[in-house]
Write a protein that holds these residues in place. Structure first.
Motif, PDB file in Angstrom:
ATOM      1  N   PHE A  68      -4.326  67.499   7.916  1.00 16.68           N
ATOM      2  CA  PHE A  68      -3.325  66.442   8.021  1.00 16.68           C
ATOM      3  C   PHE A  68      -2.595  66.314   6.698  1.00 16.68           C
ATOM      4  O   PHE A  68      -3.107  66.674   5.637  1.00 16.68           O
ATOM      5  N   GLU A  69      -1.360  65.804   6.779  1.00 18.92           N
ATOM      6  CA  GLU A  69      -0.531  65.632   5.598  1.00 18.92           C
ATOM      7  C   GLU A  69      -0.819  64.279   4.946  1.00 18.92           C
ATOM      8  O   GLU A  69      -1.039  63.283   5.640  1.00 18.92           O
ATOM      9  N   SER A  74      -1.526  68.310   1.323  1.00 19.04           N
ATOM     10  CA  SER A  74      -2.254  68.561   2.561  1.00 19.04           C
ATOM     11  C   SER A  74      -3.740  68.350   2.337  1.00 19.04           C
ATOM     12  O   SER A  74      -4.234  68.499   1.222  1.00 19.04           O
ATOM     13  N   THR A 160      -3.630  67.952  17.530  1.00 16.28           N
ATOM     14  CA  THR A 160      -2.572  67.755  16.537  1.00 16.28           C
ATOM     15  C   THR A 160      -2.971  68.333  15.185  1.00 16.28           C
ATOM     16  O   THR A 160      -2.159  69.000  14.510  1.00 16.28           O
ATOM     17  N   LEU A 161      -4.208  68.117  14.759  1.00 15.58           N
ATOM     18  CA  LEU A 161      -4.674  68.639  13.469  1.00 15.58           C
ATOM     19  C   LEU A 161      -4.761  70.160  13.483  1.00 15.58           C
ATOM     20  O   LEU A 161      -4.544  70.815  12.461  1.00 15.58           O
ATOM     21  N   GLU A 163      -2.730  72.102  15.297  1.00 16.93           N
ATOM     22  CA  GLU A 163      -1.349  72.576  15.231  1.00 16.93           C
ATOM     23  C   GLU A 163      -0.751  72.387  13.837  1.00 16.93           C
ATOM     24  O   GLU A 163       0.059  73.203  13.386  1.00 16.93           O
ATOM     25  N   ASN A 164      -1.142  71.295  13.159  1.00 14.56           N
ATOM     26  CA  ASN A 164      -0.673  71.089  11.787  1.00 14.56           C
ATOM     27  C   ASN A 164      -1.041  72.264  10.893  1.00 14.56           C
ATOM     28  O   ASN A 164      -0.275  72.662  10.009  1.00 14.56           O
ATOM     29  N   PHE A 165      -2.220  72.818  11.145  1.00 16.93           N
ATOM     30  CA  PHE A 165      -2.715  73.886  10.281  1.00 16.93           C
ATOM     31  C   PHE A 165      -2.260  75.266  10.768  1.00 16.93           C
ATOM     32  O   PHE A 165      -1.751  76.069   9.994  1.00 16.93           O
ATOM     33  N   LYS A 167       0.115  76.092  13.066  1.00 19.06           N
ATOM     34  CA  LYS A 167       1.571  76.219  13.238  1.00 19.06           C
ATOM     35  C   LYS A 167       1.938  77.348  14.197  1.00 19.06           C
ATOM     36  O   LYS A 167       2.873  78.127  13.960  1.00 19.06           O
ATOM     37  N   GLY A 496      -0.774  62.201  15.529  1.00 21.01           N
ATOM     38  CA  GLY A 496       0.595  62.575  15.199  1.00 21.01           C
ATOM     39  C   GLY A 496       1.667  61.653  15.731  1.00 21.01           C
ATOM     40  O   GLY A 496       2.839  62.033  15.790  1.00 21.01           O
ATOM     41  N   ARG A 499       4.273  58.467  11.678  1.00 24.78           N
ATOM     42  CA  ARG A 499       4.763  59.241  10.540  1.00 24.78           C
ATOM     43  C   ARG A 499       5.011  58.309   9.360  1.00 24.78           C
ATOM     44  O   ARG A 499       5.611  57.245   9.516  1.00 24.78           O
TER      45      ARG A 499
END
Length: 574
Positions: A68-69, A74, A160-161, A163-165, A167, A496, A499
């Motif tokens: 996560f950002e 990161s 979501t986590l 996909e964050n990583f 991509k 996600g 934001r």
């Protein structure tokens, strides 16, 4: 269970410039590809085996949970400790016990950003701290056994986590675990009949419209229901496998009951949006994935819940009129009215009304592995398929819902045991009281864990004293009014939906100790005045559910001659 296939785990190395992950076998030897993360540029690459890694300090981990950002960088989540739950189809299932944050790509922080970063990390830490998170290196925990080739990611909790990583990079995604949030129990038994079997209960929480009690209810405009959980019961015996699926979720109406310090907040039906559109979206998804639906509505038909109950029933009637084939069967049952004063035997009326659906929809039955696929993998013969599910709800889809789902699971279990030869055709599962006690404990645990995840407190009506019930009620009340707002924000950020802009102000979770104490004192005084002296339950032993569900502990007036033992489950009412 120790002889199950492991086939997973990673070796983690760190240098001044890189974070390095290498897949390991059970012996700790590296093989396959290596994933590298540049600490400064955040670039992620996958390359072939690097023989020079053997000279670096190594830490053994179970895998990567996700990333996560944190506004200025990161943060990677590593699963550093896990406990084996059992095996399904030979693959070990693990429960996450500990995680670790590893930051990279971090820029210089302002005072505001440092505070925001700490708050965001505390949000993610909170979500990770809510039990339980599961994974397997070989078994697809996130999918029911009868998939019908329909892709679904509803129950991948860390989607979501991931996909964050990753991509979208399939090679990178192979290094990230697939996590399921909910409850899993795996038991082995033989009922002293000589045929050993594996019995598992898997409850998977949907990541869509995930939230907390009172803040997330009903369905959203996309048709996703709040607190939606898929529960699958699996039996394995001598090569045969049986699977029975049922679901629960908030009443599929646009409604809310936001906390307002009242003991029972009012139910507000949305008058601004089209209920039928959201309702149709929800059941188009459900019918596509599960088939026919028996909608068991346990909401009260009077009082605060009456309007919601009527709205739900009218939507079902309207939906069936629009479709040539009646996919939805509605069964309303005022649980509080029918089963008040612990009259559990009246639940048999609801079971009798829905018995034909249970028989018609059946369950999935796979025979022993017999043939090979084009890829050389063994394939099971499909003996029987499940063609529909029971979708059960009460107001919170926790306590009353769990009672009915346990009863359905028990009825299915007896049918499956006879089909697989574990029980004789003339035998009854009621005769095996020791298994019945274990069954009750598993479903009691299922109720408590799912209630803890959604409401922040364990399920209601689990104690034998009014004081115990008062304690649980006050706990849930305080969570709803003082804590669930932060919990909801944490879940939204985790999935996600929230934001945070740089230098934005992120409020810290604050609970007024004065008001918490005042509310607790007020309701305690009300209880003392109304019911007299309080005898507090043994809270130290609450994690041990055996004592609470012994048959000897159940009130004598509940018992009836030849009564179905499952009706004696001392479970809970919302």
């Amino acid at each position: 269970m120790s002889n199950g296939r492991h086939s997973g785990g990673f070796s983690f190395y760190t240098t001044n410039e890189e974070l390095i992950f290498q897949r390991s076998d059970t012996g700790g030897k590296g093989f396959g590809k290596v994933l590298k993360i540049n600490k400064f540029t955040s670039e992620v690459t996958v390359c072939c085996d690097n023989p020079g890694l053997g000279q670096l300090p190594r830490k053994q981990i179970y895998g990567i949970y996700g990333m996560f950002e944190t506004i200025t960088g990161s943060c990677l989540i590593l699963v550093t400790d896990a406990e084996e739950v059992g095996c399904i189809q030979g693959w070990k299932v693990w429960c996450v016990k500990d995680t670790e944050f590893v930051e990279y790509g971090t820029e210089s922080l302002t005072k505001t950003n440092r505070r925001n970063k700490n708050t965001l990390m505390s949000m993610v830490s909170y979500v990770l701290s809510v039990p339980y998170h599961y994974f397997s290196f070989g078994y697809k925990l996130s999918c029911k056994m009868q998939r019908d080739d329909i892709p679904d990611d509803h129950f991948i909790w860390n989607k979501t986590l991931r996909e964050n990583f990753a991509k979208g990079d399939e090679e990178v995604s192979k290094f990230v675990l697939i996590i399921v949030h909910g409850y899993i129990s795996i038991k082995q038994d033989d009922l002293y009949t000589g045929k050993e079997f594996n019995w598992a209960v898997i409850s998977r929480r949907s990541r869509y419209n995930a939230g907390t009690l009172s803040y997330t209810t009903g369905i959203n405009l996309d048709g996703h229901a709040a607190n939606f959980v898929e529960t699958e019961q699996i039996v394995e015996c001598e090569g045969d496998v049986a699977s029975f699926v049922q679901t629960r979720g908030s009443a599929p109406v646009l409604w809310n009951n936001l906390p307002n310090l009242k003991l029972k907040p009012s139910i507000v039906i949305d008058c601004m949006n089209d209920h039928m559109t959201a309702f149709s979206k929800h059941f188009e998804q459900q019918i596509n994935y599960y088939g026919h639906q028996v909608l068991v509505n346990l909401i009260s038909e009077r009082g605060l819940e009456a309007e919601l109950c009527e709205c739900y029933e009218n939507l079902v009637k309207s939906y069936n009129k629009k479709n040539a084939r009646p996919w939805l069967s509605y069964e309303g049952f005022d649980f509080n009215q029918e089963c008040g004063k612990w009259q559990w035997d009246r639940l048999s009326n609801l079971i009798d009304r829905t018995k034909h659906h249970l028989e018609n929809y059946g369950y999935l039955h796979l025979g022993p592995r017999s043939s090979l696929t084009k890829k050389g993998q063994e394939e099971r013969r499909i003996e029987k398929k499940q063609t529909g599910v029971f979708r059960t709800n009460c107001l919170a889809s926790l306590d009353r819902t769990n009672i009915f789902q346990a009863m359905l699971a028990y009825k299915n279990l007896e049918i499956v045991f006879k089909r697989l030869g574990i029980l004789g055709k003339e035998s009854s599962l009621h005769d095996y009281h020791f298994f019945g006690n274990g069954f009750k404990n598993v479903w009691a645990n299922n109720a408590d864990v799912l209630a803890l995840q959604y409401s922040g407190s364990i399920a209601m009506k689990t104690d034998q004293t009014y004081a115990g019930e008062l304690h649980d009620s006050l706990h849930r009340y305080c969570n709803n009014n003082f804590k669930n707002g932060f919990r909801q924000d944490a879940l939204d950020y985790f999935h996600g939906l929230l934001r945070i802009e740089e230098d934005a102000y992120v409020a810290k979770p604050e609970t007024s100790l004065f008001w918490t104490f005042a509310v607790l004192l007020f309701w305690t005084l009300v209880y003392v005045i109304s019911f007299g002296n309080i005898t507090y339950p043994d809270l130290v032993n609450r994690p041990n559910y055996k004592k609470r569900y012994e048959l000897e502990k159940i009130n004598s007036h509940v018992r009836q001659k030849n009564q179905d033992p499952i009706l004696e489950i001392k479970l809970r009412i919302d």
